[in-house]
Design a protein around this motif. Structure first.
Motif, PDB file in Angstrom:
ATOM      1  N   LEU A 103      63.003 101.735  25.112  1.00  0.00           N
ATOM      2  CA  LEU A 103      62.219 100.649  24.487  1.00  0.00           C
ATOM      3  C   LEU A 103      63.131  99.710  23.857  1.00  0.00           C
ATOM      4  O   LEU A 103      64.016 100.246  22.873  1.00  0.00           O
ATOM      5  CB  LEU A 103      60.903 101.131  23.695  1.00  0.00           C
ATOM      6  CG  LEU A 103      60.069 102.021  24.036  1.00  0.00           C
ATOM      7  CD1 LEU A 103      60.666 103.490  24.735  1.00  0.00           C
ATOM      8  CD2 LEU A 103      58.816 102.136  23.504  1.00  0.00           C
ATOM      9  N   ILE A 104      62.943  98.743  24.240  1.00  0.00           N
ATOM     10  CA  ILE A 104      63.978  97.557  23.304  1.00  0.00           C
ATOM     11  C   ILE A 104      63.032  96.304  22.704  1.00  0.00           C
ATOM     12  O   ILE A 104      62.203  95.750  23.401  1.00  0.00           O
ATOM     13  CB  ILE A 104      64.904  96.598  24.299  1.00  0.00           C
ATOM     14  CG1 ILE A 104      65.610  97.827  25.072  1.00  0.00           C
ATOM     15  CG2 ILE A 104      65.584  95.692  23.825  1.00  0.00           C
ATOM     16  CD1 ILE A 104      66.296  97.186  26.134  1.00  0.00           C
ATOM     17  N   GLU A 121      63.745  88.909  30.954  1.00  0.00           N
ATOM     18  CA  GLU A 121      64.597  89.752  32.126  1.00  0.00           C
ATOM     19  C   GLU A 121      65.977  89.771  31.810  1.00  0.00           C
ATOM     20  O   GLU A 121      66.250  90.686  32.342  1.00  0.00           O
ATOM     21  CB  GLU A 121      64.153  88.468  33.052  1.00  0.00           C
ATOM     22  CG  GLU A 121      64.854  88.790  34.563  1.00  0.00           C
ATOM     23  CD  GLU A 121      64.780  88.007  35.676  1.00  0.00           C
ATOM     24  OE1 GLU A 121      65.406  87.936  36.714  1.00  0.00           O
ATOM     25  OE2 GLU A 121      63.809  87.097  35.577  1.00  0.00           O
ATOM     26  N   PHE A 122      66.380  89.093  30.992  1.00  0.00           N
ATOM     27  CA  PHE A 122      67.962  89.279  30.710  1.00  0.00           C
ATOM     28  C   PHE A 122      67.969  90.665  29.998  1.00  0.00           C
ATOM     29  O   PHE A 122      68.978  91.503  30.077  1.00  0.00           O
ATOM     30  CB  PHE A 122      68.499  88.173  29.877  1.00  0.00           C
ATOM     31  CG  PHE A 122      69.738  88.497  29.427  1.00  0.00           C
ATOM     32  CD1 PHE A 122      70.967  88.097  30.305  1.00  0.00           C
ATOM     33  CD2 PHE A 122      70.196  88.764  27.997  1.00  0.00           C
ATOM     34  CE1 PHE A 122      72.138  88.232  29.731  1.00  0.00           C
ATOM     35  CE2 PHE A 122      71.694  89.167  27.729  1.00  0.00           C
ATOM     36  CZ  PHE A 122      72.507  88.991  28.770  1.00  0.00           C
ATOM     37  N   ALA A 123      67.241  91.083  29.025  1.00  0.00           N
ATOM     38  CA  ALA A 123      67.361  92.184  28.171  1.00  0.00           C
ATOM     39  C   ALA A 123      67.159  93.359  29.036  1.00  0.00           C
ATOM     40  O   ALA A 123      67.805  94.205  28.996  1.00  0.00           O
ATOM     41  CB  ALA A 123      66.051  92.225  27.262  1.00  0.00           C
ATOM     42  N   ARG A 124      66.173  93.296  30.005  1.00  0.00           N
ATOM     43  CA  ARG A 124      65.560  94.502  30.996  1.00  0.00           C
ATOM     44  C   ARG A 124      66.804  94.706  31.862  1.00  0.00           C
ATOM     45  O   ARG A 124      67.420  95.856  32.174  1.00  0.00           O
ATOM     46  CB  ARG A 124      64.452  94.031  31.639  1.00  0.00           C
ATOM     47  CG  ARG A 124      64.146  95.026  32.642  1.00  0.00           C
ATOM     48  CD  ARG A 124      62.673  94.526  33.236  1.00  0.00           C
ATOM     49  NE  ARG A 124      62.207  95.359  34.208  1.00  0.00           N
ATOM     50  CZ  ARG A 124      61.459  96.593  33.671  1.00  0.00           C
ATOM     51  NH1 ARG A 124      61.231  96.378  32.562  1.00  0.00           N
ATOM     52  NH2 ARG A 124      60.952  97.341  34.606  1.00  0.00           N
ATOM     53  N   LYS A 125      67.416  93.462  32.517  1.00  0.00           N
ATOM     54  CA  LYS A 125      68.511  93.670  33.380  1.00  0.00           C
ATOM     55  C   LYS A 125      69.871  94.138  32.844  1.00  0.00           C
ATOM     56  O   LYS A 125      70.472  94.984  33.350  1.00  0.00           O
ATOM     57  CB  LYS A 125      68.607  92.438  34.178  1.00  0.00           C
ATOM     58  CG  LYS A 125      67.731  92.192  35.284  1.00  0.00           C
ATOM     59  CD  LYS A 125      67.787  91.140  36.017  1.00  0.00           C
ATOM     60  CE  LYS A 125      66.713  91.010  36.996  1.00  0.00           C
ATOM     61  NZ  LYS A 125      67.003  89.745  38.054  1.00  0.00           N
ATOM     62  N   TYR A 138      61.463  99.039  29.019  1.00  0.00           N
ATOM     63  CA  TYR A 138      59.970  98.184  28.378  1.00  0.00           C
ATOM     64  C   TYR A 138      60.789  97.204  27.284  1.00  0.00           C
ATOM     65  O   TYR A 138      61.599  97.895  26.316  1.00  0.00           O
ATOM     66  CB  TYR A 138      59.124  99.110  27.626  1.00  0.00           C
ATOM     67  CG  TYR A 138      58.405 100.115  28.527  1.00  0.00           C
ATOM     68  CD1 TYR A 138      57.429  99.490  29.419  1.00  0.00           C
ATOM     69  CD2 TYR A 138      58.802 101.168  28.703  1.00  0.00           C
ATOM     70  CE1 TYR A 138      56.757 100.297  30.290  1.00  0.00           C
ATOM     71  CE2 TYR A 138      58.201 102.284  29.677  1.00  0.00           C
ATOM     72  CZ  TYR A 138      57.311 101.580  30.353  1.00  0.00           C
ATOM     73  OH  TYR A 138      56.708 102.541  31.168  1.00  0.00           O
ATOM     74  N   VAL A 139      60.571  96.031  27.381  1.00  0.00           N
ATOM     75  CA  VAL A 139      61.018  95.104  26.451  1.00  0.00           C
ATOM     76  C   VAL A 139      59.993  94.357  25.767  1.00  0.00           C
ATOM     77  O   VAL A 139      59.014  94.195  26.238  1.00  0.00           O
ATOM     78  CB  VAL A 139      62.221  94.083  27.026  1.00  0.00           C
ATOM     79  CG1 VAL A 139      63.235  94.883  27.704  1.00  0.00           C
ATOM     80  CG2 VAL A 139      61.385  93.229  27.992  1.00  0.00           C
ATOM     81  N   SER A 140      60.324  93.841  24.425  1.00  0.00           N
ATOM     82  CA  SER A 140      59.343  93.111  23.770  1.00  0.00           C
ATOM     83  C   SER A 140      59.869  92.147  22.902  1.00  0.00           C
ATOM     84  O   SER A 140      60.866  92.566  22.092  1.00  0.00           O
ATOM     85  CB  SER A 140      58.254  93.971  22.985  1.00  0.00           C
ATOM     86  OG  SER A 140      57.209  93.055  22.244  1.00  0.00           O
ATOM     87  N   ASP A 141      59.465  90.930  22.629  1.00  0.00           N
ATOM     88  CA  ASP A 141      59.988  89.898  21.881  1.00  0.00           C
ATOM     89  C   ASP A 141      58.954  90.044  20.419  1.00  0.00           C
ATOM     90  O   ASP A 141      59.050  89.234  19.480  1.00  0.00           O
ATOM     91  CB  ASP A 141      59.871  88.396  22.272  1.00  0.00           C
ATOM     92  CG  ASP A 141      58.722  87.843  22.622  1.00  0.00           C
ATOM     93  OD1 ASP A 141      57.529  88.639  22.756  1.00  0.00           O
ATOM     94  OD2 ASP A 141      58.376  86.819  23.257  1.00  0.00           O
ATOM     95  N   GLU A 174      53.977  96.174  26.639  1.00  0.00           N
ATOM     96  CA  GLU A 174      53.508  95.502  27.937  1.00  0.00           C
ATOM     97  C   GLU A 174      52.597  94.221  27.631  1.00  0.00           C
ATOM     98  O   GLU A 174      52.431  93.676  28.727  1.00  0.00           O
ATOM     99  CB  GLU A 174      52.845  96.592  28.550  1.00  0.00           C
ATOM    100  CG  GLU A 174      53.641  97.569  29.312  1.00  0.00           C
ATOM    101  CD  GLU A 174      52.942  98.819  29.863  1.00  0.00           C
ATOM    102  OE1 GLU A 174      51.626  99.049  29.518  1.00  0.00           O
ATOM    103  OE2 GLU A 174      53.331  99.616  30.804  1.00  0.00           O
ATOM    104  N   LYS A 175      52.451  93.832  26.460  1.00  0.00           N
ATOM    105  CA  LYS A 175      51.756  92.632  26.197  1.00  0.00           C
ATOM    106  C   LYS A 175      52.670  91.558  26.357  1.00  0.00           C
ATOM    107  O   LYS A 175      52.113  90.122  26.449  1.00  0.00           O
ATOM    108  CB  LYS A 175      51.006  92.843  24.695  1.00  0.00           C
ATOM    109  CG  LYS A 175      49.788  93.912  24.831  1.00  0.00           C
ATOM    110  CD  LYS A 175      49.196  93.532  23.481  1.00  0.00           C
ATOM    111  CE  LYS A 175      48.119  94.646  23.559  1.00  0.00           C
ATOM    112  NZ  LYS A 175      47.292  94.875  22.269  1.00  0.00           N
TER     113      LYS A 175
END
Length: 180
Positions: A103-104, A121-125, A138-141, A174-175
Motif C-alpha cells: 500500500l503506497i 501509474e508511475f508509483a504502481r509501476k 495499491y496506490v493513493s494520492d 481504490e477510490k
C-alpha cells in the motif's frame, strides 16, 4: 507453486545477502549505510558493484529443515519509498508491505505536471519493478492515508483485526487512480 518458492528464494537472497566473508558487513547494514550515508559506520565503496552469487548442493539445502524463506518487509517498504521520492512527482510517500499487499500513499509535489492517473501509474509501476510479482499493489494520492498506514507500522500479521484494517484502507485507496 515452484515459481513462487523460487521467487521467494531469490528475494531472500537479494535482501539478506549471501556473503560468507567475515570481513563483509551484513546486507542490512550495507543497505542502511547506502541509504543513510551520514551514519558513523564505514561504507563499502564497492558495495553496489558487487555481484550476487550463491552455490549450494541439494544436500546442503535439504539438511537445514528448519530454514525458512523470509522477506524483510521493512527493507522493501524503505526501498520503494526512497525510489519514489527520487522522482520529482512526489513530496511525501508512505509504503506499507504486508504478506500479500503493498500500500503506497503519497502527496504529489505542487509542481508536478503529470495527471493523477500518470502519477499513480508511475508509483504502481515503480513498485512492480522493485518487488516480487505476487504482491497486490495499491496506490493513493489521498494524503490522509499516510497517517492510516503509519498507524499500522508496528503491527504484525497476527494482530487482531489486522486484515480488516488493511481491507478498509484498500477500499479507500481504490477510490484514487491506480494506473494501469
Amino acid at each position: 507453486m515452484r515459481g513462487l518458492l523460487l521467487t521467494l528464494f531469490i528475494c531472500l537472497v537479494v535482501i539478506t545477502g549471501c556473503a560468507e566473508d567475515n570481513d563483509l558487513v551484513s546486507e542490512r547494514e550495507h543497505l542502511n549505510n547506502q541509504l543513510n550515508p551520514g551514519a558513523n559506520q564505514s561504507v563499502d565503496p564497492d558495495f553496489d558493484k558487487r555481484l550476487g552469487y550463491v552455490n549450494y548442493k541439494k544436500e546442503q539445502v535439504n539438511e537445514d529443515e528448519n530454514a525458512q524463506i523470509t522477506v524483510d518487509r521493512h527493507a522493501l517498504a524503505d526501498m520503494v519509498t526512497r525510489v519514489l521520492l527520487k522522482n520529482d512527482s512526489f513530496q511525501e510517500v508512505a509504503t506499507l508491505v504486508t504478506g500479500n499487499e503493498v500500500l503506497i500513499a503519497y502527496e504529489k509535489d505542487e509542481d508536478n505536471e503529470n495527471s493523477d492517473e500518470e502519477t499513480a501509474e508511475f508509483a504502481r509501476k515503480t513498485a512492480m519493478s522493485l518487488l516480487p510479482r505476487y504482491f497486490d499493489i495499491y496506490v493513493s494520492d489521498n494524503h490522509n492515508l499516510i497517517d492510516d498506514l503509519h498507524s499500522l507500522h508496528n503491527q504484525t500479521t497476527d494482530t487482531n483485526d489486522y486484515q480488516n484494517t488493511i481491507d478498509s484502507i484498500i477500499k479507500e485507496m481504490e477510490k484514487s487512480p491506480q494506473g494501469d
